[in-house]
Structures are given as structure tokens and as C-alpha cells.
Motif scaffolding. Sequence first.
Motif, mmCIF file in Angstrom:
data_model
loop_
_atom_site.group_PDB
_atom_site.id
_atom_site.type_symbol
_atom_site.label_atom_id
_atom_site.label_comp_id
_atom_site.label_asym_id
_atom_site.label_seq_id
_atom_site.Cartn_x
_atom_site.Cartn_y
_atom_site.Cartn_z
ATOM 1 N N ASP A 285 -12.502 -5.491 5.249
ATOM 2 C CA ASP A 285 -11.619 -6.101 4.248
ATOM 3 C C ASP A 285 -10.162 -5.734 4.535
ATOM 4 O OD1 ASP A 285 -13.602 -7.342 2.869
ATOM 5 O OD2 ASP A 285 -13.687 -5.894 1.214
ATOM 6 N N SER A 286 -9.272 -6.678 4.238
ATOM 7 C CA SER A 286 -7.842 -6.421 4.424
ATOM 8 C C SER A 286 -7.230 -5.952 3.119
ATOM 9 C CB SER A 286 -7.120 -7.703 4.828
ATOM 10 O OG SER A 286 -7.634 -8.157 6.040
ATOM 11 N N VAL A 287 -6.396 -4.919 3.209
ATOM 12 C CA VAL A 287 -5.671 -4.470 2.021
ATOM 13 C C VAL A 287 -4.189 -4.342 2.355
ATOM 14 C CG1 VAL A 287 -7.653 -3.237 1.031
ATOM 15 C CG2 VAL A 287 -6.049 -1.989 2.452
ATOM 16 N N VAL A 288 -3.388 -4.542 1.309
ATOM 17 C CA VAL A 288 -1.939 -4.447 1.479
ATOM 18 C C VAL A 288 -1.458 -3.154 0.845
ATOM 19 C CG1 VAL A 288 0.211 -5.404 0.564
ATOM 20 C CG2 VAL A 288 -1.420 -6.901 1.669
ATOM 21 N N LEU A 289 -0.521 -2.499 1.533
ATOM 22 C CA LEU A 289 0.039 -1.251 1.031
ATOM 23 C C LEU A 289 1.533 -1.265 1.254
ATOM 24 C CD1 LEU A 289 -2.086 0.490 3.593
ATOM 25 C CD2 LEU A 289 -2.486 1.134 1.265
ATOM 26 N N GLU A 290 2.193 -0.289 0.617
ATOM 27 C CA GLU A 290 3.610 -0.127 0.917
ATOM 28 C C GLU A 290 3.744 0.491 2.307
ATOM 29 O OE1 GLU A 290 3.147 2.112 -2.288
ATOM 30 O OE2 GLU A 290 4.426 1.056 -3.707
ATOM 31 N N GLY A 291 4.827 0.205 2.966
ATOM 32 C CA GLY A 291 5.120 0.849 4.254
ATOM 33 C C GLY A 291 6.426 1.590 4.127
ATOM 34 N N PRO A 292 6.436 2.908 4.179
ATOM 35 C CA PRO A 292 5.330 3.845 4.390
ATOM 36 C C PRO A 292 4.459 4.026 3.136
ATOM 37 C CG PRO A 292 7.368 5.032 3.959
ATOM 38 C CD PRO A 292 7.742 3.585 4.011
ATOM 39 N N GLN B 255 0.912 -3.015 5.999
ATOM 40 C CA GLN B 255 1.962 -2.363 5.221
ATOM 41 C C GLN B 255 3.162 -3.295 5.053
ATOM 42 O OE1 GLN B 255 2.238 1.519 7.473
ATOM 43 N NE2 GLN B 255 1.828 2.357 5.448
ATOM 44 N N ILE B 256 3.652 -3.374 3.815
ATOM 45 C CA ILE B 256 4.864 -4.165 3.569
ATOM 46 C C ILE B 256 6.049 -3.204 3.578
ATOM 47 C CG2 ILE B 256 6.109 -5.567 1.878
ATOM 48 C CD1 ILE B 256 3.501 -6.662 0.893
ATOM 49 N N PHE C 258 -2.539 -2.025 -2.864
ATOM 50 C CA PHE C 258 -2.395 -0.636 -3.341
ATOM 51 C C PHE C 258 -0.912 -0.305 -3.422
ATOM 52 C CE2 PHE C 258 -6.621 1.246 -3.268
ATOM 53 C CZ PHE C 258 -7.335 0.294 -2.546
ATOM 54 N N VAL C 259 -0.482 0.158 -4.585
ATOM 55 C CA VAL C 259 0.924 0.562 -4.697
ATOM 56 C C VAL C 259 1.065 1.874 -5.456
ATOM 57 C CG1 VAL C 259 2.140 -1.651 -4.478
ATOM 58 C CG2 VAL C 259 1.137 -1.013 -6.674
ATOM 59 N N ASN C 260 2.149 2.549 -5.155
ATOM 60 C CA ASN C 260 2.504 3.795 -5.836
ATOM 61 C C ASN C 260 3.941 3.531 -6.331
ATOM 62 O OD1 ASN C 260 3.391 7.079 -4.469
ATOM 63 N ND2 ASN C 260 2.829 6.535 -6.549
ATOM 64 N N PRO C 261 4.049 2.726 -7.425
ATOM 65 C CA PRO C 261 5.346 2.096 -7.711
ATOM 66 C C PRO C 261 6.414 3.012 -8.309
ATOM 67 C CG PRO C 261 3.715 1.423 -9.336
ATOM 68 C CD PRO C 261 2.996 2.272 -8.355
ATOM 69 N N THR C 262 6.034 4.170 -8.831
ATOM 70 C CA THR C 262 7.040 5.002 -9.495
ATOM 71 C C THR C 262 7.166 6.356 -8.795
ATOM 72 O OG1 THR C 262 6.375 3.900 -11.531
ATOM 73 C CG2 THR C 262 7.826 5.800 -11.758
ATOM 74 N N TYR C 263 8.376 6.657 -8.314
ATOM 75 C CA TYR C 263 8.660 7.895 -7.582
ATOM 76 C C TYR C 263 7.656 8.064 -6.432
ATOM 77 C CZ TYR C 263 11.016 8.417 -12.041
ATOM 78 O OH TYR C 263 11.756 8.177 -13.162
ATOM 79 N N HIS C 264 7.666 7.045 -5.640
ATOM 80 C CA HIS C 264 6.729 6.845 -4.539
ATOM 81 C C HIS C 264 6.675 8.036 -3.574
ATOM 82 C CE1 HIS C 264 6.204 5.042 -0.385
ATOM 83 N NE2 HIS C 264 5.140 4.527 -0.993
ATOM 84 N N ASN C 265 5.463 8.356 -3.145
ATOM 85 C CA ASN C 265 5.254 9.327 -2.078
ATOM 86 C C ASN C 265 5.074 8.539 -0.780
ATOM 87 O OD1 ASN C 265 4.471 11.339 -0.348
ATOM 88 N ND2 ASN C 265 2.556 11.840 -1.377
ATOM 89 N N PRO C 266 5.933 8.637 0.213
ATOM 90 C CA PRO C 266 6.945 9.661 0.438
ATOM 91 C C PRO C 266 8.394 9.281 0.131
ATOM 92 C CG PRO C 266 6.565 8.506 2.496
ATOM 93 C CD PRO C 266 5.666 7.856 1.464
#
Length: 477
Positions: free
Chosen positions: A204-211, A229-230, A255-263
Amino acid sequence: MYWKPDLESSEPVFRQIMRYFEERIIRGELSPGQSLPSERSLAEEIKVNRSTVSMAYDELRSTGLVRSVRGRGTHVSEDLWGVIPSRIPNWNLYTSKGAFLPGLPLDLRIREASNMPDIINLARSELSPDLFPVSDLQRLLGKMSLSIPLGYSDPRGARQLRETLVKHLGEQYDIHVDSDQILITTGAQQSLHLITQCLLAPGDSVVLEGPSYAYSLSLFTSAGLRLFQIPMDEYGLQPEEVVELYRRHKVRMVFVNPTYHNPTGTTLTPQRRKRLIEICSELRLPIVEDDAYSALTLDDTITPPSPLVTVEGGYNNVIYLGSMSKTVAPGLRIGWVVGPSAVIQRLADAKEQMDLGTSAISQELARTFIESEWTTHIKKLQKNLSIRRDCMISALGRLDNKNISWTVPNGGYHVWCRTNLTAKDSDILEIGIRHKILFVPGGLYGAQRGYIKFSFARATIEEIEEGIHRFGEILKL
Ligand SMILES: Cc1ncc(COP(=O)(O)O)c(C=O)c1O
């Protein structure tokens, strides 16, 4: 290798070296045919004379455990029959199998170097021990009545904690759900694992933030997912890019880590949040919102945007992940998933098969902490972290070096830096280790060369200042 001989010991150093390799061969950690380090490199690494290593290797050769062949160096003997006391399984063969891929060498090296004495650790995304609310937790633990249900609990987690979370999520995050929409996990990492195992399939394909958060990358790769990765700018990812990727790769989840993103420390703007939900609703594409850091705003004047899940349409599309690791203590191993009850049921069923539930004592401690200490603790933590963040930013400014730039994060733990370093990530890491400073090279998050992540949560003020100063010296090399 982080083993070193004990120079104070009465046992000769060459014998310690010999015993170190002998034990690893007998335990099957070094398998037949595997190479030993060259005499010169080992001597340099463990800081002994080359002749001492030669003596150790001579002894090993005389036992038949290793052989040396011109041009091939020294390696474990191919046939250990009769040489080691009993036939044991070749553990190396087993440990290289299994569903989980081995950790990335860069990550393993960071973990290993974290234990070195005197190293300044600006790598770990973990609070420094003085920021854990130890006395509050100790008091609550002392008062804890073990009349809590101590049997295997509801697979979704202890009812009392889920009810506390209903109130907590409503008050602190404006997230309004019922307790059957919450699953307690042993941290956000397990939540991600359950999602990949239950809702996605290999290929399966998933989209993530890059990095992206490094351990999600390795977890997803082990699950056989295809990752896209976008690239992020200072406002997070560009939602329109999801459409393009969806068309080309039949994306199954975002998949996103939208607030105070790591890293990177960035926060997705309200406009982009709205657009992301619109796009994903249109494409019927679920979003996983990893919200490990949003409680950690570091400026009084800033209010982070509401979680994605609360944006119009969000409750239908978003699986929301929370955790106490970054706000209280990772050792509690308490996290939660918020989502449609059918999803929660499915994940809870898998979690039950996986670990039969999270520790009842941890859950109860988490519940009482949230009920009685949360607000005071978070305020104090925000203040302490903001002092550390400011100290790191000032130290970076003092470097007065145009070869490094950064953005000041409004929250979380991390400062993401762009440098002109062109060496391989592993080489830069080693240079840092030689200068007794640990940071995370950006490659671990899928970034290009030259990016570095510093965490200001773990080190003391003095260590942050000294660590950044040492990094400045590295930039001058
Ligand atoms: C973005 C993000 N998600 C998840 C986790 C995992 O946290 P937990 O300890 O809750 O499993 C981390 C830890 O570094 C993180 O940074």
C-alpha cells in the motif's frame, strides 16, 4: 562497537579482547565467515596498542575460533565443529529474519553513542530527567489504591482512563468523542504499529511529510508500505500535492504530525488543515494525525491551530493519536487512538492479540495525573522548555556563521537546521561523536544531506550552550 577493555582490571588487556570475541562467537552473535575488525582499526577504536590486538588475535587463532587469510583479514572460522563446546543455533541467521527490518545503522549508532560518558545529547526526543514530574508521580503512586481492576482489562483500555480522556480531550483540545471512540495504547508508536498492521497491507502507498518522524519511517518500511514524502515548507505540507500522489500511486492513507512537527518544529496552518481535510474527504482518504507535541506551546502569545480532527469533516476522516511521552514521561508508555468506533474495535482486537492490554497500574497513574496535575505541570513544562529553546536559539546565533540557518519553533522539542555540510550523514555523526556531541543527521528523516536536528528537551542549559558551541567548531572544519 562501544565495548572497551577495562584498563584498571588485573586481567591483561589482550586477554579481555580475546574473551570479548570468544564470548560473542560462542553465543552466535558473530557467525561463521563474519569479519573481525582489522587489527589497526580495532586498536584505534579501543585505544590500545596494535601489538595488544595482535596478541589477542593470535590467541583466538590458536583456539581455532578465527582464521586469518591474506587479503581477507581475520574472520570467524567457517567450521566451528569441535571448536566450541556445544552445537548452538546460528542466532545471526535467525536475527536477520523476521518481519521487522533491523534498525538503520545511523540510528543504532546514535543509540549506542547515547551511553558514552560525557557526551552532550542533543539527539534524543525525550525530556531531561529533571523535567519529569517525579514527585507528583511518586505521590500519586503512593496514594494509588490497588482496588483498581487488576485483571486483563477491556481491550480498549481501562474504562476510567478512557472517561477521563473524554473530558481531557474536550477541555484541552476541543476534541469531543465518546469513550468507545478511544483506545489506550502503549504510546503513539504502538498506535502507528496497530494502524499499519490492521488497516493497511504490504504494497500500500502512504503519504507522509518530508522529512518525517524517523521511527514511523522504519515501522512503515517494515510493514512493506510504499512511502511518498511531500516536501514541507515553513507552514507544513502542501495539501494539493496529495491529489497528485493519489492519482499516480493510489495512495491509501496520509500520515501527518501537523503541530510542532518532529523534526522540523513547523505547524500546519489552519488554511492548509482545512484544505487537507477537504481533499482527503473528497478522495475518501483517511488521515492519521500524530499529535504528540501540541500541548507544548512555548510562547504565551501563540495558540496552536485546532487539531485536524476537529476541522469540519475531520471526525469522519481522521484517526487522532495522542501520547503522554512528550508531555509527562515516556516511561509511562501511555498513548491513545481516537477514531470511529469500528476502527477502534478493530485496533483493540489486534492489540489484545498482541499484548493483552496496557499495564493497569500505568493507566491508573496516567488517569490520576491527568485529573489532578495536568494544568500546573504543563504550564511549568512549557516555561522550562521555552527557556531551553531560547538558549539553543541564542547559542546558534552566537555562532555567527552563515553556513547554518534555522527556524525558531513555537513549540515542541526541536530545532531543525540547514547547514552547508556536504559529507555523508554517517561521517557527520562520527565527527560529532568525536567532539562529544550527539545530534540527528537529517537523512534519518528522509531529508537531504546537510540538515541536522537538535533537541533542546533532554540537555541542561549548560550542555545546550556547550553542545552548540562544539557544533560551531565542526562547521569550521
Ligand atoms: C512524532 C512522534 N510520534 C510518535 C512518537 C512515539 O511516541 P511514544 O513514546 O508515545 O510511542 C514520537 C517519539 O519521538 C514522535 O516524535
